[in-house]
Design a protein around this motif. Structure first.
Motif, short mmCIF file in Angstrom:
data_model
loop_
_atom_site.label_atom_id
_atom_site.label_comp_id
_atom_site.label_asym_id
_atom_site.label_seq_id
_atom_site.Cartn_x
_atom_site.Cartn_y
_atom_site.Cartn_z
N LEU A 173 0.85 -1.20 0.00
CA LEU A 173 0.00 0.00 0.00
C LEU A 173 0.88 1.24 0.00
O LEU A 173 1.99 1.24 0.52
CB LEU A 173 -0.90 0.00 1.24
CG LEU A 173 -1.80 -1.21 1.40
CD1 LEU A 173 -2.61 -1.07 2.67
CD2 LEU A 173 -2.71 -1.38 0.20
N ASP A 224 4.63 1.45 12.62
CA ASP A 224 3.51 2.18 12.03
C ASP A 224 3.63 2.17 10.50
O ASP A 224 2.66 1.95 9.78
CB ASP A 224 3.51 3.62 12.53
CG ASP A 224 2.89 3.74 13.91
OD1 ASP A 224 2.26 2.76 14.35
OD2 ASP A 224 3.05 4.79 14.56
N ALA A 233 2.73 -1.15 9.15
CA ALA A 233 1.29 -1.38 9.17
C ALA A 233 0.61 -0.57 8.07
O ALA A 233 -0.29 -1.08 7.39
CB ALA A 233 0.73 -1.00 10.53
N GLU A 234 1.07 0.66 7.86
CA GLU A 234 0.45 1.48 6.81
C GLU A 234 0.80 0.97 5.42
O GLU A 234 0.06 1.22 4.47
CB GLU A 234 0.88 2.95 6.97
CG GLU A 234 0.11 3.65 8.08
CD GLU A 234 0.74 4.96 8.48
OE1 GLU A 234 1.56 5.48 7.72
OE2 GLU A 234 0.42 5.44 9.58
N GLY A 239 0.73 -2.04 4.78
CA GLY A 239 -0.09 -3.24 4.60
C GLY A 239 0.67 -4.53 4.75
O GLY A 239 0.23 -5.58 4.28
N VAL A 240 1.83 -4.50 5.40
CA VAL A 240 2.56 -5.76 5.58
C VAL A 240 2.52 -6.22 7.03
O VAL A 240 3.07 -7.25 7.37
CB VAL A 240 4.04 -5.63 5.13
CG1 VAL A 240 4.10 -5.58 3.64
CG2 VAL A 240 4.70 -4.43 5.74
N LEU A 241 1.86 -5.46 7.88
CA LEU A 241 1.78 -5.85 9.29
C LEU A 241 0.32 -5.83 9.71
O LEU A 241 -0.28 -4.76 9.84
CB LEU A 241 2.60 -4.88 10.15
CG LEU A 241 2.59 -5.09 11.65
CD1 LEU A 241 3.10 -6.46 11.99
CD2 LEU A 241 3.44 -4.04 12.33
N ARG A 242 -0.28 -6.99 9.85
CA ARG A 242 -1.70 -7.07 10.16
C ARG A 242 -1.88 -7.09 11.65
O ARG A 242 -2.21 -8.13 12.23
CB ARG A 242 -2.27 -8.36 9.59
CG ARG A 242 -2.47 -8.36 8.11
CD ARG A 242 -2.87 -9.75 7.69
NE ARG A 242 -2.99 -9.85 6.25
CZ ARG A 242 -4.15 -9.70 5.61
NH1 ARG A 242 -5.25 -9.46 6.26
NH2 ARG A 242 -4.18 -9.81 4.30
N GLN A 288 -4.58 -4.22 10.39
CA GLN A 288 -5.70 -5.03 9.90
C GLN A 288 -6.74 -4.14 9.22
O GLN A 288 -7.18 -4.41 8.09
CB GLN A 288 -6.32 -5.78 11.09
CG GLN A 288 -7.32 -6.84 10.72
CD GLN A 288 -6.67 -8.02 10.03
OE1 GLN A 288 -5.62 -8.49 10.47
NE2 GLN A 288 -7.25 -8.48 8.95
N ILE A 309 -6.33 -1.12 8.06
CA ILE A 309 -5.77 -0.47 6.87
C ILE A 309 -5.86 -1.39 5.67
O ILE A 309 -6.28 -0.98 4.58
CB ILE A 309 -4.30 -0.07 7.15
CG1 ILE A 309 -4.29 1.17 8.05
CG2 ILE A 309 -3.56 0.23 5.88
CD1 ILE A 309 -2.94 1.53 8.55
N ILE A 310 -5.54 -2.64 5.88
CA ILE A 310 -5.59 -3.59 4.77
C ILE A 310 -7.04 -3.77 4.31
O ILE A 310 -7.33 -3.76 3.10
CB ILE A 310 -4.97 -4.93 5.19
CG1 ILE A 310 -3.46 -4.77 5.36
CG2 ILE A 310 -5.26 -6.01 4.18
CD1 ILE A 310 -2.81 -5.92 6.05
#
Lengths: 474, 362
Positions: free
Chosen positions: A101, A433, A436-437, A439-442, B334, B336-337
Motif C-alpha cells: 500500500l 507504524d 502497518a500502513e 499493509g505488511v503488518l496485520r 488489519q 488499513i488492509i
C-alpha cells in the motif's frame, strides 16, 4: 515319544487343513493353488507388454551401458539458465512492490531538510533521483527488505541524526579550513550499518556532495578481477583496471549533475587524448570506457575533485575488514599481496588514515559487516581504542601474542567510531507504524505489541525487528 | 548296611533281582526315575565284553565254590530282610496298617538315623542361626512382645551418640581455645606438598609439589621478579601470583624435593642475572584463563524506589497509550488492509447441476 508323535500329527493335520480348505483371510493366495490345473486365466489374460531388455543380445560395437547422462537428455529436461543468470537473480535488487500500500503521509527527504534534526525517529521516503544514484553506487543490498514496500523509505534513527550532524558541521566549516571526518561504523549483525551508509549517501547526494562508494570490500580483494603492477611505484602497487573502470562509471552515474557541469581545470598526464575543455564527466567516461587508462583517469578525476571550491566528498566502503588484511591476489613470488598495495584500496586507506587530506572537506565511512567479515583484530583494536578515547577511559591493552596486521593498525590509529545499536522503542513504533500502513503488518501497533516485538528483536535490532514483524508472521 | 538299604529303598519300584544285578555293576543309582541314564552304553569306556568283573577273579580257585554258596546264603538273608521291610511300602500293606490304626514307618525312631558318612562331624564354635530350634541348644529365648525392634535400638544408639557429641561441643570444645596459637608467617615462602597413600604403593607417592608467591621472594627487584615470572612460563598463575612446580623424576621423596630446591635456586639465580633482563619480552599468560564471576548488577536490584519508578513509568505509558487510542492515533494494520482492498460483495458461485443420465440438457 507319544506326545511328540501326537504333536507332529497335529501339525500335519493343520497343514492339510490349510492346503485343502480355503481360509477366508488367505483365500486370495490360495485360490490359484486350488485351480492350478486350469489354463483359462492365462488364456484369457490381456496380451502383456513386451518386456524391455528381453530382446536379442546387443550387437557388436553398440554401446549398451550408458553411465554418464548424455547432453541430449540434459538439454531435454528443461532450459538451463544462461551463464551469470543465477548470480543476477541472486544479486537482483527490487525496490518497489505494487502490492504494497502507498503510505499516505510519507514525507520525502529534500535538499533543504535532509540534515534537519526534526526527522529524528520518523520514517522518510528517499526521493526518486536519489534512488537512482543509490542504485548506481550499489548502496542497496540484496538481502534488505526493500521489495516489501511501495518505494524505498528509511527510518531516521539516532545514529542517522548523529551522521547528519557531522555532515552539517563539515558543510558549515570555514572555507579555508574545511573539516573532514573519518568514521568506522560498527555494531551487531542486522543492526543497520549498511543502511546507515545508504542514509549517509542519500543525504550527501541531496546536499550535492560528490559520492564515491566502494560497495563491497570483498569484491576488491578476492582476486576476481584482473590486476597489474603499477609501473614506477615504490613499493610495488597493483592496479585493477576493470574494477576501476566500473567504479568510474558508477561515479559518473551517481554524480551526473556536478560532473557534467564542471570542466577539467588542471593539466593531466593521460595515456589517452582528452579534448580541450572537456567536462569531468567526459574525463570519467574516458576511463570507464578504456580500462587500461582507468587508473590514471581516476587519479586525474580525484585531482579535479580536490581542487579548491569543489563540493565535499563522501567516500564509503562496506565490508571494511576485507580490505584490512592480505588480499587473495598473488605477486610474482607467489606471495599474497596486501590489500593496501592495491591502488584503489590504498587510495581509500590513505583517506581513512588521514594521510591524504580532503581539502574541500568530506566524510570517509568504513562500514564493517556483521555477516561477512573475516576476523580482524586490527579493527577490533581500533574500535576498542576509539571507544576508550570517546569515553575518556584507559586505552585497551593489546595482547602481544595475538596476530595482528600492523599496516591495518597504522591505518586505523586515529579514526572515530559510530556504533549502530538497537533502535529505541519510539523508533520501533515509528517503523512499525510504517509497516502497518504499508499493509505488511496485520496488527494494531500499540504499546504492548511494540514492546513485545522490540524485545523479540534483541532490544531493537532493526533487522531482527523486520523479521519479527513483517517476515515471520505466526 | 543301612545306606545300602536306603539305596535299595530308593529304587523300590524295580524287581529285586534286577536291583541286585545292577548293584553288582554300578554303585550309583538314581531313584524313581524313568528316564534313561544320560551316559549311553556307547560312551562308556569299552571293556572286554566276555568277562564282566566279578569277585570270582580275585578268589583262589579252591575257595570258589564254597564262597559262592556262602554268598548265596547271605544274599538270601538280605533279601528276606529287605522283603520284610518292603512290606510296609506295599500299598495293600499300608492300607491294612491304616485300618489297624498303625502309624506310618517312624523314620526318626529308626536305629540308624544318622548317616555313616557324617557320623564323625562335630559342631564347634558358636551354633548361630542355623542351630536355632535344635533340641540340644535348649529352648529359644523367650520374647514377650515388650521390646522394641533392632532398628529401634539402632535409632536409640544414634540418639545417644548425638547427645554425646552435643555434650562434647558444649563442654569440651570451648577448652580448645586455650590451645590456640597466634598465627606466624612461615619462615620461608615455599610450601611443599607431599602425598601419602597410607602405606599403599602408588606411582605418585614420590611426587613433591612446591608453590611460592613471586612477591614473597626476598631480595628481588621488580625487574628480577618479572624475569622470574617469564622464566616460570605456564607454571605461573597470574590471578594468584603463585608459581607451582612439581617433581616426580626420582624414586624417593627427598630426591624429588632436592631437585625442586635446585630448580628454584637456578631460577632465582637466573632472575638475578642482569645480563638479559627479558624486559623486551612481553608476559605470556596465554596458558591462564581467568574465571569470570558475574555479579548481579546493583541497578537491577528491586528497591522500593525502583519499584516506584517502574510503576510510575508504566502508569505514564498506559496513560499516553490511552490518550492515543482516544485520539485515534493508533495505527491498525488489519483495518488499513481491509479499507485498502477494493470492496466486493460476495457473489454466489454458479453451481453445475447435472441432468438425468444419458439425456442432453436443454
Amino acid at each position: 515319544m507319544s506326545s511328540s508323535m501326537s504333536l507332529r500329527g497335529l501339525s500335519q493335520l493343520s497343514l492339510d487343513a490349510v492346503s485343502r480348505s480355503a481360509i477366508p483371510t488367505r483365500s486370495l493366495m490360495i485360490a490359484p493353488q486350488a485351480s492350478c490345473f486350469s489354463t483359462s486365466a492365462a488364456r484369457y489374460a490381456n496380451p502383456t507388454m513386451k518386456k524391455k531388455g528381453m530382446g536379442a543380445a546387443p550387437k557388436k560395437g553398440v554401446k549398451s551401458l550408458r553411465i554418464t547422462k548424455s547432453n541430449k537428455d540434459a538439454a531435454g529436461s528443461g532450459k538451463r539458465p544462461a551463464p551469470g543468470e543465477r548470480k543476477a537473480m541472486r544479486k537482483r535488487i527490487v525496490l518497489s512492490n505494487d502490492n504494497a500500500l502507498e503510505v499516505a503521509g510519507l514525507q520525502d527527504l529534500t535538499a533543504e531538510n535532509a540534515l534537519d534534526a526534526s526527522h529524528q525517529g520518523k520514517v522518510r521516503g528517499i526521493p526518486e533521483e536519489a534512488v537512482d544514484a543509490l542504485r548506481a553506487v550499489e548502496a542497496f543490498k540484496p538481502r534488505q527488505g526493500w521489495s516489501l514496500f511501495r518505494r524505498p523509505a528509511v527510518l531516521m534513527r539516532k545514529e542517522t541524526m548523529e551522521l547528519a550532524q557531522i555532515m552539517k558541521k563539515i558543510e558549515s566549516s570555514e572555507k579555508s579550513k574545511k573539516e573532514s571526518k573519518r568514521i568506522i561504523v560498527y555494531g551487531e549483525r542486522m543492526g543497520g550499518k549498511s543502511t546507515l551508509l545508504l542514509q549517509g549517501i542519500t543525504m550527501a547526494f541531496l546536499r550535492k556532495w560528490t559520492i564515491i562508494n566502494l560497495p563491497e570490500g570483498q569484491d576488491i580483494v578476492n582476486a576476481h578481477t584482473d590486476y597489474a603492477p603499477l609501473p614506477g611505484s615504490q613499493p610495488l602497487q597493483y592496479t585493477q583496471d576493470t574494477y576501476t573502470a566500473g567504479l568510474l562509471s558508477q561515479i559518473v552515474k551517481a554524480n551526473q549533475g556536478f560532473l557534467a557541469a564542471t570542466k577539467v581545470s588542471a593539466k593531466h598526464d593521460l595515456p589517452l587524448p582528452l579534448s580541450k575543455g572537456a567536462t569531468l564527466k567526459q574525463l570519467a567516461e574516458l576511463g570507464a570506457a578504456n580500462p587500461e587508462a582507468a587508473w590514471p583517469v581516476f587519479v586525474a578525476l580525484w585531482t579535479e575533485l580536490t581542487q579548491p571550491g569543489r563540493p565535499p566528498i563522501l567516500v564509503g566502503v562496506d565490508g571494511l575488514s576485507h580490505i584490512m588484511r592480505e588480499s587473495e591476489y598473488l605477486n610474482s613470488n607467489v606471495k599474497p599481496i596486501h590489500a593496501h598495495d592495491l591502488t584503489i584500496v590504498r587510495h581509500f586507506v590513505d583517506l581513512f588514515s588521514g594521510k591524504t587530506a580532503l581539502p574541500n572537506g568530506g566524510l570517509v565511512l568504513g562500514v564493517t559487516s556483521g555477516s561477512n567479515s573475516p576476523a580482524n583484530s586490527a579493527i577490533e583494536l581500533s574500535i576498542a581504542g576509539a571507544e576508550a578515547r570517546q569515553s575518556k577511559s584507559a586505552l585497551p591493552q593489546w595482547n602481544p601474542y595475538k596476530a595482528i596486521d600492523q599496516r591495518a593498525v597504522e591505518c586505523l590509529k586515529n579514526v572515530d567510531v559510530l556504533k549502530v545499536s538497537g533502535i529505541s522503542k519510539e523508533e520501533a513504533r515509528s517503523i512499525m507504524d510504517y509497516y502497518a500502513e504499508s499493509g505488511v503488518l496485520r496488527a494494531q501497533v500499540n504499546e504492548g505489541f511494540v514492546s513485545e516485538r522490540w524485545s523479540l528483536a534483541g532490544m531493537g535490532n532493526i533487522g531482527e525487528l523486520e523479521r519479527a514483524t513483517v517476515r515471520l508472521r505466526v | 548296611m543301612a545306606s545300602a538299604t536306603r539305596g535299595l529303598l530308593a529304587c523300590s519300584s524295580r524287581r529285586a533281582s534286577q536291583i541286585i544285578a545292577r548293584q553288582s555293576t554300578r554303585s550309583c543309582q538314581r531313584g524313581l526315575s524313568t528316564t534313561a541314564p544320560l551316559r549311553d552304553e556307547e560312551d562308556r569306556p569299552k571293556r572286554p565284553a566276555a568277562a564282566p568283573p566279578s569277585y570270582k577273579n580275585y578268589l583262589p580257585k579252591g575257595l570258589d565254590k564254597q564262597f559262592e554258596k556262602e554268598f548265596n546264603e547271605t544274599q538270601a538273608q538280605q533279601l528276606e530282610a529287605l522283603s520284610a521291610q518292603l512290606k510296609h511300602l506295599n500299598l495293600d500293606a499300608a492300607e491294612e496298617a491304616l485300618r489297624n490304626k498303625k502309624q506310618a514307618i517312624p523314620w526318626s525312631k529308626r536305629e540308624h538315623s544318622e548317616d555313616n558318612d557324617i557320623r564323625n562331624f562335630r559342631i564347634t564354635g558358636s551354633p548361630g542361626f542355623w542351630a536355632e530350634g535344635e533340641p540340644r541348644m535348649g529352648p529359644d529365648e523367650d520374647f514377650y512382645g515388650d521390646d522394641i525392634t533392632s532398628h529401634g535400638h539402632g535409632e536409640l544408639e544414634l540418639h545417644r551418640e548425638l547427645r554425646e557429641y552435643a555434650r562434647l561441643a558444649a563442654w569440651e570444645l570451648p577448652l580448645l581455645s586455650h590451645l590456640a596459637k597466634p598465627f606466624e608467617l612461615p619462615k620461608q615462602p615455599f610450601r611443599f606438598r607431599y602425598t601419602s597413600y597410607l602405606g599403599e604403593s602408588h606411582p605418585a607417592a614420590n611426587k613433591v609439589v612446591v608453590e611460592f608467591a613471586v612477591a614473597d621472594l626476598p631480595n628481588l627487584t621488580q625487574l628480577q621478579k618479572d624475569k622470574l615470572i617469564k622464566l616460570a612460563g605456564p607454571r605461573y598463575n597470574p590471578s594468584t601470583d603463585v608459581v607451582k612446580m612439581s617433581c616426580e623424576l626420582f624414586d624417593t621423596l627427598p630426591q624429588n624435593k632436592r631437585s625442586l630446591a635446585e630448580t628454584i635456586n637456578k631460577l632465582i639465580k637466573e632472575a638475578k642475572d642482569p645480563k638479559d633482563t627479558f624486559a623486551d619480552v612481553p608476559f605470556d599468560f596465554r596458558h591462564h584463563k581467568p574465571t569470570v564471576r558475574h555479579e548481579f548488577p546493583k541497578e537491577w536490584i528491586m528497591t522500593a524506589e525502583r519499584k516506584k519508578y517502574l510503576e510510575e513509568k508504566r502508569a505514564l505509558l498506559a496513560k499516553t497509550e490511552d490518550e492515543r487510542l482516544q485520539g485515534g492515533n493508533i495505527v491498525d494494520g488489519q483495518k488499513i488492509i481491509e479499507s485498502a482492498l477494493p470492496f466486493t460483495t460476495p457473489e454466489p458461485e454458479p453451481v453445475m447441476v447435472s441432468g438425468p443420465r444419458g439425456k442432453k440438457l436443454r
